[in-house]
Scaffold this motif. Structure first.
Motif, PDB file in Angstrom:
ATOM      1  N   THR A  47       6.167  -5.732  -2.617  1.00 28.58           N
ATOM      2  CA  THR A  47       4.902  -5.038  -2.374  1.00 28.58           C
ATOM      3  C   THR A  47       4.333  -5.430  -1.018  1.00 28.58           C
ATOM      4  O   THR A  47       3.864  -4.578  -0.256  1.00 28.58           O
ATOM      5  CB  THR A  47       3.880  -5.358  -3.489  1.00 28.58           C
ATOM      6  N   LEU A  48       4.395  -6.714  -0.684  1.00 24.65           N
ATOM      7  CA  LEU A  48       3.908  -7.144   0.619  1.00 24.65           C
ATOM      8  C   LEU A  48       4.753  -6.548   1.743  1.00 24.65           C
ATOM      9  O   LEU A  48       4.220  -6.150   2.784  1.00 24.65           O
ATOM     10  CB  LEU A  48       3.897  -8.673   0.710  1.00 24.65           C
ATOM     11  N   ILE A  49       6.065  -6.459   1.531  1.00 26.64           N
ATOM     12  CA  ILE A  49       6.920  -5.828   2.536  1.00 26.64           C
ATOM     13  C   ILE A  49       6.503  -4.369   2.747  1.00 26.64           C
ATOM     14  O   ILE A  49       6.489  -3.872   3.878  1.00 26.64           O
ATOM     15  CB  ILE A  49       8.409  -5.952   2.146  1.00 26.64           C
ATOM     16  N   LYS A  50       6.112  -3.693   1.676  1.00 24.44           N
ATOM     17  CA  LYS A  50       5.636  -2.299   1.808  1.00 24.44           C
ATOM     18  C   LYS A  50       4.341  -2.227   2.611  1.00 24.44           C
ATOM     19  O   LYS A  50       4.106  -1.256   3.336  1.00 24.44           O
ATOM     20  CB  LYS A  50       5.437  -1.681   0.421  1.00 24.44           C
ATOM     21  N   VAL A  51       3.512  -3.249   2.485  1.00 25.67           N
ATOM     22  CA  VAL A  51       2.300  -3.307   3.324  1.00 25.67           C
ATOM     23  C   VAL A  51       2.694  -3.499   4.789  1.00 25.67           C
ATOM     24  O   VAL A  51       2.158  -2.850   5.691  1.00 25.67           O
ATOM     25  CB  VAL A  51       1.356  -4.440   2.864  1.00 25.67           C
ATOM     26  N   LEU A  52       3.662  -4.376   5.033  1.00 22.09           N
ATOM     27  CA  LEU A  52       4.083  -4.662   6.404  1.00 22.09           C
ATOM     28  C   LEU A  52       4.687  -3.438   7.085  1.00 22.09           C
ATOM     29  O   LEU A  52       4.593  -3.291   8.306  1.00 22.09           O
ATOM     30  CB  LEU A  52       5.080  -5.825   6.419  1.00 22.09           C
ATOM     31  N   THR A  53       5.300  -2.549   6.308  1.00 20.79           N
ATOM     32  CA  THR A  53       5.886  -1.328   6.876  1.00 20.79           C
ATOM     33  C   THR A  53       4.925  -0.137   6.824  1.00 20.79           C
ATOM     34  O   THR A  53       5.299   0.977   7.168  1.00 20.79           O
ATOM     35  CB  THR A  53       7.185  -0.948   6.141  1.00 20.79           C
ATOM     36  N   ALA A  54       3.689  -0.395   6.367  1.00 19.88           N
ATOM     37  CA  ALA A  54       2.651   0.644   6.242  1.00 19.88           C
ATOM     38  C   ALA A  54       3.004   1.706   5.211  1.00 19.88           C
ATOM     39  O   ALA A  54       2.475   2.811   5.240  1.00 19.88           O
ATOM     40  CB  ALA A  54       2.341   1.282   7.597  1.00 19.88           C
ATOM     41  N   GLU A  55       3.908   1.356   4.297  1.00 22.34           N
ATOM     42  CA  GLU A  55       4.176   2.252   3.167  1.00 22.34           C
ATOM     43  C   GLU A  55       3.017   2.173   2.171  1.00 22.34           C
ATOM     44  O   GLU A  55       2.664   3.157   1.528  1.00 22.34           O
ATOM     45  CB  GLU A  55       5.483   1.857   2.483  1.00 22.34           C
ATOM     46  N   LEU A  56       2.423   0.982   2.053  1.00 23.70           N
ATOM     47  CA  LEU A  56       1.207   0.780   1.273  1.00 23.70           C
ATOM     48  C   LEU A  56       0.079   0.418   2.219  1.00 23.70           C
ATOM     49  O   LEU A  56       0.274  -0.355   3.159  1.00 23.70           O
ATOM     50  CB  LEU A  56       1.379  -0.367   0.265  1.00 23.70           C
ATOM     51  N   ARG A  57      -1.101   0.948   1.962  1.00 20.55           N
ATOM     52  CA  ARG A  57      -2.267   0.649   2.784  1.00 20.55           C
ATOM     53  C   ARG A  57      -2.877  -0.695   2.392  1.00 20.55           C
ATOM     54  O   ARG A  57      -2.832  -1.094   1.231  1.00 20.55           O
ATOM     55  CB  ARG A  57      -3.318   1.744   2.630  1.00 20.55           C
ATOM     56  N   LEU A  58      -3.463  -1.356   3.372  1.00 22.66           N
ATOM     57  CA  LEU A  58      -4.226  -2.576   3.121  1.00 22.66           C
ATOM     58  C   LEU A  58      -5.682  -2.152   2.947  1.00 22.66           C
ATOM     59  O   LEU A  58      -6.349  -1.790   3.917  1.00 22.66           O
ATOM     60  CB  LEU A  58      -4.070  -3.547   4.290  1.00 22.66           C
ATOM     61  N   ASP A  59      -6.160  -2.191   1.697  1.00 24.59           N
ATOM     62  CA  ASP A  59      -7.502  -1.679   1.395  1.00 24.59           C
ATOM     63  C   ASP A  59      -8.581  -2.749   1.469  1.00 24.59           C
ATOM     64  O   ASP A  59      -9.748  -2.433   1.709  1.00 24.59           O
ATOM     65  CB  ASP A  59      -7.519  -1.032  -0.001  1.00 24.59           C
ATOM     66  N   GLU A  60      -8.195  -3.997   1.250  1.00 27.24           N
ATOM     67  CA  GLU A  60      -9.181  -5.086   1.306  1.00 27.24           C
ATOM     68  C   GLU A  60      -8.626  -6.223   2.156  1.00 27.24           C
ATOM     69  O   GLU A  60      -7.499  -6.664   1.941  1.00 27.24           O
ATOM     70  CB  GLU A  60      -9.501  -5.610  -0.099  1.00 27.24           C
ATOM     71  N   GLY A  61      -9.433  -6.698   3.091  1.00 21.81           N
ATOM     72  CA  GLY A  61      -8.987  -7.729   4.018  1.00 21.81           C
ATOM     73  C   GLY A  61      -8.624  -7.101   5.351  1.00 21.81           C
ATOM     74  O   GLY A  61      -8.911  -5.934   5.613  1.00 21.81           O
ATOM     75  N   GLU A  62      -7.998  -7.870   6.223  1.00 18.31           N
ATOM     76  CA  GLU A  62      -7.616  -7.352   7.531  1.00 18.31           C
ATOM     77  C   GLU A  62      -6.266  -7.924   7.933  1.00 18.31           C
ATOM     78  O   GLU A  62      -5.810  -8.929   7.386  1.00 18.31           O
ATOM     79  CB  GLU A  62      -8.681  -7.713   8.573  1.00 18.31           C
TER      80      GLU A  62
END
Length: 231
Positions: A47-62
């Motif tokens: 899941t974190l890898i998907k965030v790193l590739t922008a497949e998943l959005r980061l909704d909270e935090g920066e």
């Protein structure tokens, strides 16, 4: 952000749909580091890898990766980010109806390369880097698992990525091939490319110690390589 920082995430909560996968995520990775993500299936590594590739959005935090802000990145910018990333999968994901060279050529053309000489030169360069230059005419089904993964790594290197993300890259390989792939990933990190490896293979971490981040109970924390052995 420090000058050498390539990935930084601060005070993030990561969701899959409406479900919280990871809480209180803080991550700082420098250029050229090799970092292991370890943890059980479902602990949040992929899941974190998907965030790193922008497949998943980061909704909270920066956070940022390769100069792109996770919270501000526009859809039209995502292909530009992904050209700075290389991704290697457990199951290789090669096209079986094309030769090794044709697999690599397909990726280059689909990412905007047009000059025939430049395409041939780049393919030769990455095949040499993974020591597969003599098998460019073969089809994936004619190669061993370890050889297929070398081609998958060559494919990931085509656009000179700043970060290489390897999700269980040795999951389908025997111990000898796994060790060969790890040596190759280590060589890549030494050239200055950041390498992140999500893995269950603790014996490889023992042989090739580096930073280890453990995913557990919706959290992630850095541990010593020794602390991960025998889990």
């Amino acid at each position: 952000m420090a000058l050498n920082t390539i990935i930084e995430i601060k005070d993030a909560t990561i969701f899959q749909g409406k479900n919280v996968v990871l809480n209180n995520v803080n991550l700082d990775i420098e250029k050229g580091q090799l970092v292991y993500f370890v943890g059980k299936v479902g602990s949040g590594k992929s899941t974190l890898i998907k965030v790193l590739t922008a497949e998943l959005r980061l909704d909270e935090g920066e956070g940022t990766i390769c100069g792109f802000d996770f919270r501000k990145i526009k859809n039209k910018e995502i292909p530009m980010l992904r050209r700075k990333l290389g991704v290697v999968f457990q199951d290789f994901q090669l096209l079986n109806d094309r030769s090794v060279r044709e697999n690599l050529e397909f990726v280059l053309k689909s990412t905007g390369w047009k000059n025939r000489v430049e395409i041939e030169t780049r393919i030769n360069d990455v095949l040499e880097k993974v020591k597969m230059q003599l098998k460019d005419y073969k089809y994936p089904f004619q190669l061993s698992g370890g050889e297929q993964q070398r081609i998958a790594i060559a494919r990931a290197l085509l656009n000179n990525p700043e970060v290489l993300l390897a999700d269980e890259p040795t999951g389908n390989l025997d111990p000898e091939a796994s060790e060969d792939i790890m040596k190759l990933l280590l060589e890549i990190s030494i050239t200055g490319c950041t390498v992140i490896i999500a893995t269950h293979n603790y014996s490889l971490i023992k042989k090739f110690p580096s930073r280890v981040i453990r995913f557990e109970n919706e959290t992630m924390a850095e541990i010593s390589p020794e602390a991960s052995i025998g889990q």
